[in-house]
Scaffold this active site. Structure first.
Site, PDB file in Angstrom:
ATOM      1  N   LYS A 105       5.064 -51.838 -50.737  1.00 58.29           N
ATOM      2  CA  LYS A 105       4.844 -50.510 -50.258  1.00 58.29           C
ATOM      3  C   LYS A 105       5.533 -50.450 -49.052  1.00 58.29           C
ATOM      4  O   LYS A 105       5.776 -51.669 -48.201  1.00 58.29           O
ATOM      5  CB  LYS A 105       3.429 -49.941 -50.298  1.00 58.29           C
ATOM      6  CG  LYS A 105       2.641 -50.683 -49.400  1.00 58.29           C
ATOM      7  CD  LYS A 105       1.143 -50.375 -49.724  1.00 58.29           C
ATOM      8  CE  LYS A 105       0.173 -51.112 -48.535  1.00 58.29           C
ATOM      9  NZ  LYS A 105      -1.142 -51.136 -48.882  1.00 58.29           N
ATOM     10  N   TYR A 163       8.675 -46.413 -15.462  1.00 56.63           N
ATOM     11  CA  TYR A 163       8.124 -45.148 -15.326  1.00 56.63           C
ATOM     12  C   TYR A 163       6.672 -45.033 -14.626  1.00 56.63           C
ATOM     13  O   TYR A 163       6.020 -46.081 -14.953  1.00 56.63           O
ATOM     14  CB  TYR A 163       7.952 -44.428 -16.405  1.00 56.63           C
ATOM     15  CG  TYR A 163       9.201 -43.969 -17.371  1.00 56.63           C
ATOM     16  CD1 TYR A 163      10.081 -43.014 -16.600  1.00 56.63           C
ATOM     17  CD2 TYR A 163       9.751 -44.272 -18.379  1.00 56.63           C
ATOM     18  CE1 TYR A 163      11.115 -42.580 -16.968  1.00 56.63           C
ATOM     19  CE2 TYR A 163      10.994 -43.996 -19.112  1.00 56.63           C
ATOM     20  CZ  TYR A 163      11.606 -42.925 -18.230  1.00 56.63           C
ATOM     21  OH  TYR A 163      12.824 -42.656 -18.901  1.00 56.63           O
TER      22      TYR A 163
END
Ligand SMILES: *Cc1c(COP(=O)(O)O)cnc(C)c1O
Length: 372
Positions: free
Chosen positions: A43, A260
């Site tokens: 999956k 940042y």
């Protein structure tokens, strides 16, 4: 098969998927599961490694039964193999029955309503249709309630039940009392389906001392190199290697910050290397270092170098002060996942699990498939 996509200098990350190791992992799990059949869970697009090459390699190793999440993945699996048994773990979505039948997929039915609907679809198409019956023994996520087992058995006369299954809550914790409780609950409900094969084990379940392998095991994570026995050595071979390219280097003074919001400040004069990958490629922001939290690392010429500053969309910055300086060249590749740093290691330093690391691997990498 040789590498299908040789890494181009234009690509800033290279993801190498070792299909030989994947096949060897399946064989190890199959040997451990024996005499039970060993299926494979593919999956989430083969846990992020892409469903088609993964399924082909597993077929080549001898795997015959597969589990996908939904009908769309099921159709992809069916396109790879006309013969494989393919179960759909999301069950019978309303309206999806036509596609499941057309692609000869077996839903893992999760409610009495789904059993009834699969029976109706079968009557309309003139034959009883195959399916798994998924019972919920503790997840409270998906599945038929064990107290409805007798009624499910009666309704299942209208279908061909080829598997009765349930899913462990804590199989990665061998000492959890939940495992024995679920094994017992499953045995009680499976008594209503004496002629139907049973299945309880995901990867970690296969390694439980009780060996609750029943008739079929359903490993996913361990196939892809994840450790099914956390806390003990990983018995699986690494399948994934992720390398990122250095796109810039610089030297900074003590007291300068990186990235940042200046979340990291150099405590010494430092050398930095900027890698051309970021959270858009699946590098978690949570891999950044922080107060009381270890940063993720990359291996530069054998030396583990920490991420510094915040991971940004397309960049990660490493402190490479302690690495051999001649290895720190623009264009050089460094290891983020591989023989030194496993997916479980990166996950642990990112506050997540290796399953999430795998299934979020980005789409921008050059992908190379080795072997099988
Ligand atoms: C995902 C899944 C598995 C595989 O689990 P792993 O821990 O990856 O081995 C098995 N069974 C069910 C029902 C699942 O959802």
């Amino acid at each position: 098969m040789s590498a299908t996509h040789p890494p181009e200098p234009a690509e800033t990350g290279v993801l190498t998927i070792d299909l030989t190791a994947l096949a060897a992992n399946w064989r190890l799990l199959a040997a451990r599961s024996s005499p039970a059949e060993c299926a494979a869970v593919i999956k989430a697009n083969g846990y992020g490694l892409w469903l088609e090459p993964v399924m082909r390699a597993l077929l080549g190793a001898g795997c015959k039964s597969f589990f996908v999440a939904d009908a769309i993945e099921g159709e992809r699996a069916r396109a790879v193999s006309g013969e494989a048994v393919v179960y759909v773990l999301d069950g019978l979505a309303p309206g999806a029955g036509v596609r499941l039948v057309a692609a000869n997929l077996r839903p893992a039915l999760g409610s009495l309503d789904e059993i009834a609907e699969w029976g109706r679809i079968g009557r309309a198409s003139g034959r009883k249709l195959a399916a798994a019956l998924h019972f919920d023994t503790g997840m409270n996520r998906f599945g038929i309630a064990p107290r409805d087992a007798a009624q499910a058995a009666a309704q299942a006369e209208e279908i061909v039940a080829t598997l009765v299954m349930s899913h462990f809550v804590s199989s990665q914790l061998p000492d959890s009392t939940r495992n024995a409780a679920q094994i017992d609950a499953f045995a009680a409900l499976a008594a209503h389906f004496l002629s139907v094969p049973g299945s309880l084990c995901n990867s970690s379940g296969i390694f439980l001392p009780a060996r609750p392998h029943l008739d079929l095991t359903r490993p996913g994570y361990a196939l892809y190199g994840g450790n099914p026995t956390p806390g003990a050595a990983n018995p699986m071979r690494p399948v994934v290697r992720l390398e990122a390219r250095i796109v810039a280097t610089r030297a900074i003074e003590a007291g300068e910050s990186v990235g940042y919001d200046a979340t990291w400040t150099a405590g010494r004069a430092s050398r930095l290397a900027t890698l051309g990958l970021g959270y858009a490629d699946g590098a978690p922001i949570s891999a950044s270092g922080g107060a009381g939290k270890l940063a993720a690392e990359a291996v530069v010429a054998g030396v583990r170098c920490p991420f510094v500053g915040r991971v940004s969309m397309d960049f990660v910055v490493l402190d490479v002060t302690d690495a051999p300086q001649d290895a720190i060249r623009r264009g050089a590749l460094v290891e983020l996942i591989g023989d030194t740093i496993g997916i479980d290691d990166l996950a642990a330093r990112s506050g997540t699990i290796g399953y999430e690391i795998l299934t979020r691997l980005g789409a921008r990498y050059a992908r190379r498939y080795l072997g099988a």
